[in-house]
Design a protein around this motif. Structure first.
Motif, short mmCIF file in Angstrom:
data_model
loop_
_atom_site.label_atom_id
_atom_site.label_comp_id
_atom_site.label_asym_id
_atom_site.label_seq_id
_atom_site.Cartn_x
_atom_site.Cartn_y
_atom_site.Cartn_z
N ARG A 46 -1.52 11.28 -9.23
CA ARG A 46 -2.66 10.97 -10.09
C ARG A 46 -3.95 11.52 -9.49
O ARG A 46 -4.05 11.74 -8.29
CB ARG A 46 -2.79 9.46 -10.28
CG ARG A 46 -1.54 8.79 -10.84
CD ARG A 46 -1.34 9.11 -12.32
NE ARG A 46 -0.15 8.47 -12.84
CZ ARG A 46 -0.11 7.24 -13.33
NH1 ARG A 46 -1.21 6.50 -13.33
NH2 ARG A 46 1.02 6.74 -13.80
N ASN A 47 -4.95 11.67 -10.34
CA ASN A 47 -6.25 12.11 -9.89
C ASN A 47 -6.89 11.04 -9.00
O ASN A 47 -7.07 9.90 -9.44
CB ASN A 47 -7.15 12.37 -11.12
CG ASN A 47 -8.54 12.83 -10.73
OD1 ASN A 47 -9.37 12.01 -10.37
ND2 ASN A 47 -8.78 14.12 -10.82
N PRO A 48 -7.22 11.37 -7.73
CA PRO A 48 -7.73 10.35 -6.80
C PRO A 48 -8.99 9.65 -7.29
O PRO A 48 -9.13 8.43 -7.17
CB PRO A 48 -8.00 11.14 -5.52
CG PRO A 48 -7.11 12.34 -5.61
CD PRO A 48 -7.05 12.68 -7.08
N SER A 49 -9.93 10.41 -7.87
CA SER A 49 -11.18 9.82 -8.33
C SER A 49 -10.95 8.81 -9.44
O SER A 49 -11.49 7.69 -9.42
CB SER A 49 -12.13 10.92 -8.80
OG SER A 49 -13.33 10.37 -9.28
N ARG A 50 -10.12 9.19 -10.40
CA ARG A 50 -9.82 8.29 -11.51
C ARG A 50 -9.02 7.07 -11.03
O ARG A 50 -9.24 5.95 -11.48
CB ARG A 50 -9.04 9.05 -12.59
CG ARG A 50 -8.81 8.25 -13.86
CD ARG A 50 -8.13 9.12 -14.91
NE ARG A 50 -8.94 10.31 -15.23
CZ ARG A 50 -8.50 11.32 -15.96
NH1 ARG A 50 -7.27 11.31 -16.45
NH2 ARG A 50 -9.30 12.35 -16.20
N MET A 78 0.83 -1.21 0.00
CA MET A 78 0.00 0.00 0.00
C MET A 78 0.87 1.26 0.00
O MET A 78 0.52 2.25 -0.67
CB MET A 78 -0.94 -0.02 1.21
CG MET A 78 -2.02 1.05 1.13
SD MET A 78 -3.04 0.88 -0.36
CE MET A 78 -3.27 2.61 -0.78
N LEU A 79 1.98 1.23 0.71
CA LEU A 79 2.90 2.37 0.67
C LEU A 79 3.43 2.58 -0.75
O LEU A 79 3.54 3.71 -1.22
CB LEU A 79 4.08 2.14 1.63
CG LEU A 79 3.81 2.31 3.13
CD1 LEU A 79 5.08 2.06 3.92
CD2 LEU A 79 3.27 3.71 3.44
N ALA A 80 3.76 1.47 -1.43
CA ALA A 80 4.24 1.57 -2.81
C ALA A 80 3.16 2.14 -3.73
O ALA A 80 3.44 2.99 -4.59
CB ALA A 80 4.68 0.18 -3.30
N ILE A 81 1.91 1.70 -3.55
CA ILE A 81 0.80 2.21 -4.36
C ILE A 81 0.61 3.72 -4.12
O ILE A 81 0.43 4.50 -5.06
CB ILE A 81 -0.50 1.44 -4.05
CG1 ILE A 81 -0.41 0.01 -4.61
CG2 ILE A 81 -1.72 2.15 -4.61
CD1 ILE A 81 -1.56 -0.88 -4.19
N MET A 82 0.69 4.11 -2.85
CA MET A 82 0.52 5.52 -2.51
C MET A 82 1.61 6.38 -3.16
O MET A 82 1.35 7.50 -3.63
CB MET A 82 0.54 5.71 -0.99
CG MET A 82 -0.70 5.12 -0.29
SD MET A 82 -0.51 5.00 1.50
CE MET A 82 -0.44 6.73 1.96
N TRP A 83 2.83 5.86 -3.21
CA TRP A 83 3.94 6.62 -3.79
C TRP A 83 3.81 6.68 -5.33
O TRP A 83 3.99 7.73 -5.93
CB TRP A 83 5.27 5.98 -3.40
CG TRP A 83 6.45 6.80 -3.83
CD1 TRP A 83 7.00 7.87 -3.19
CD2 TRP A 83 7.22 6.61 -5.03
NE1 TRP A 83 8.06 8.37 -3.91
CE2 TRP A 83 8.22 7.62 -5.04
CE3 TRP A 83 7.17 5.70 -6.09
CZ2 TRP A 83 9.16 7.73 -6.07
CZ3 TRP A 83 8.09 5.81 -7.11
CH2 TRP A 83 9.07 6.81 -7.11
#
Length: 334
Positions: free
Chosen positions: A161-165, A151-156
């Motif tokens: 990027r646009n959060p909604s998209r 999840m840390l890797a995904i967040m980085w």
């Protein structure tokens, strides 16, 4: 009479498999449903199908479960196996009623060990330690740490990027990760019932221990767990999908991906019957903790851990009581 007891054990084993399905349905789909990646009914249909397919992918876990105890041949041995199943079913129903995602796998192993100890039957403690206890401790710890790291890797990676998209994309990705999780559940949990049925067939003298699993055993176990999954486990789904932490699609994807990977690795590499419940729950906690550690409702987590700790001994005690009652009845029945 012996054949009748074998049939009864097979029926009870399939009942356990069914309870395993509705008890653990939440494992595969709770995160996808809570993030609205899938509707509950679509998720259940998908999980049931993938459970069925997963049951045909191997026999390693079944062989491990079938080797945990060595009951004597004949009626006495069949009563021991039956009592172990009763212990597992009763504990499954108790934890389902209270909405606690405990482990059906460890309830089954605990039940078999409890009835074996009560009857003075050989328990293969080396198998228990190597294939059950060590993976039982290691898999949730790894699931938590790996989901936290992913999840840390995904967040980085998606930080700009646009959060909604981004969330829309992860909702689509969750269809794949939830399917992978359901496949792993079938691979792990249906095989446990196969192992018990095969143990009963060997104990009843209907097959030899070195034979492969009969096709009808695989088909019956796959069908029972799929039907149980389709019936759903809504109480546990609420606990896993909402009460631990409010998940977003990215964290749901991370949790399911890590949990599925752990299920496949332990089944094919270590031949260990680990708990799908422990694995996905710890992964949910790990992914959720990346928000902040206080975001995880640790009080709920504490109740779940308590159910984990109690599962093995409590299922064993119920199984031991079932054995003593059954043994007394066999003595008085002419």
């Amino acid at each position: 009479m012996e054949l009748a007891i074998v049939i009864a054990v097979v029926v009870v084993a399939l009942v356990f498999d069914y309870t395993n399905g509705f008890h653990d349905a939440a494992n595969a789909i709770a995160t996808s449903v809570s993030t609205r990646a899938l509707t509950p009914r679509v998720a259940l249909v998908m999980a049931a199908i993938m459970n069925f397919v997963g049951a045909f992918l191997g026999q390693e876990v079944a062989n491990t479960v079938g080797s945990v105890i060595a009951p004597p041949s004949g009626t006495h041995g069949l009563v021991i196996v039956m009592s172990g199943l009763i212990g597992a079913i009763v504990w499954n129903l108790i934890t389902w009623y209270f909405g606690l995602p405990s482990s059906s796998s460890h309830a089954l192993i605990g039940g078999l060990v409890g009835s074996a100890v009560a009857s003075g039957t050989l328990v293969k403690w080396d198998v228990i330690v190597d294939k059950i206890v060590i993976p039982m401790v290691a898999s949730p710890l790894f699931g938590f740490a790996a989901a936290f790291a992913l999840m840390l890797a995904i967040m980085w990676i998606f930080r700009r990027r646009n959060p909604s998209r981004t969330f829309r994309g992860f909702r689509l990705a969750q269809t794949v990760s939830a399917a992978a999780m359901a496949l792993g559940h079938g691979l792990q949990d249906a095989q446990k019932t196969m192992g018990v049925i095969f143990l009963a067939l060997v104990t009843g003298g209907l097959v030899s221990a070195d034979e492969d699993l009969p096709t009808w055993v695989i088909l019956a176990a796959a069908t029972a767990i799929s039907l149980g999954t389709y019936s759903g486990g809504w109480r546990i789904m609420r606990t896993l999908g909402r009460r631990i932490i409010h998940l977003d699609p990215a964290r749901g994807f991370a949790s399911e991906t890590i949990a599925a990977g752990v299920l496949y690795t332990t089944a094919f590499v270590f031949e260990a019957p680990i708990s799908t419940t422990h694995t996905i729950t710890s992964a949910v906690m790990g992914a959720g903790a990346t928000k902040r550690f206080s975001a995880v409702r640790w009080g709920v987590a504490r109740s779940i851990v308590m159910a984990w700790v109690l599962t093995f001994p409590m299922a064993g005690l119920v199984a031991a009581a079932a054995y003593w009652v059954s043994h007394l009845l066999l003595e008085v029945i002419p």
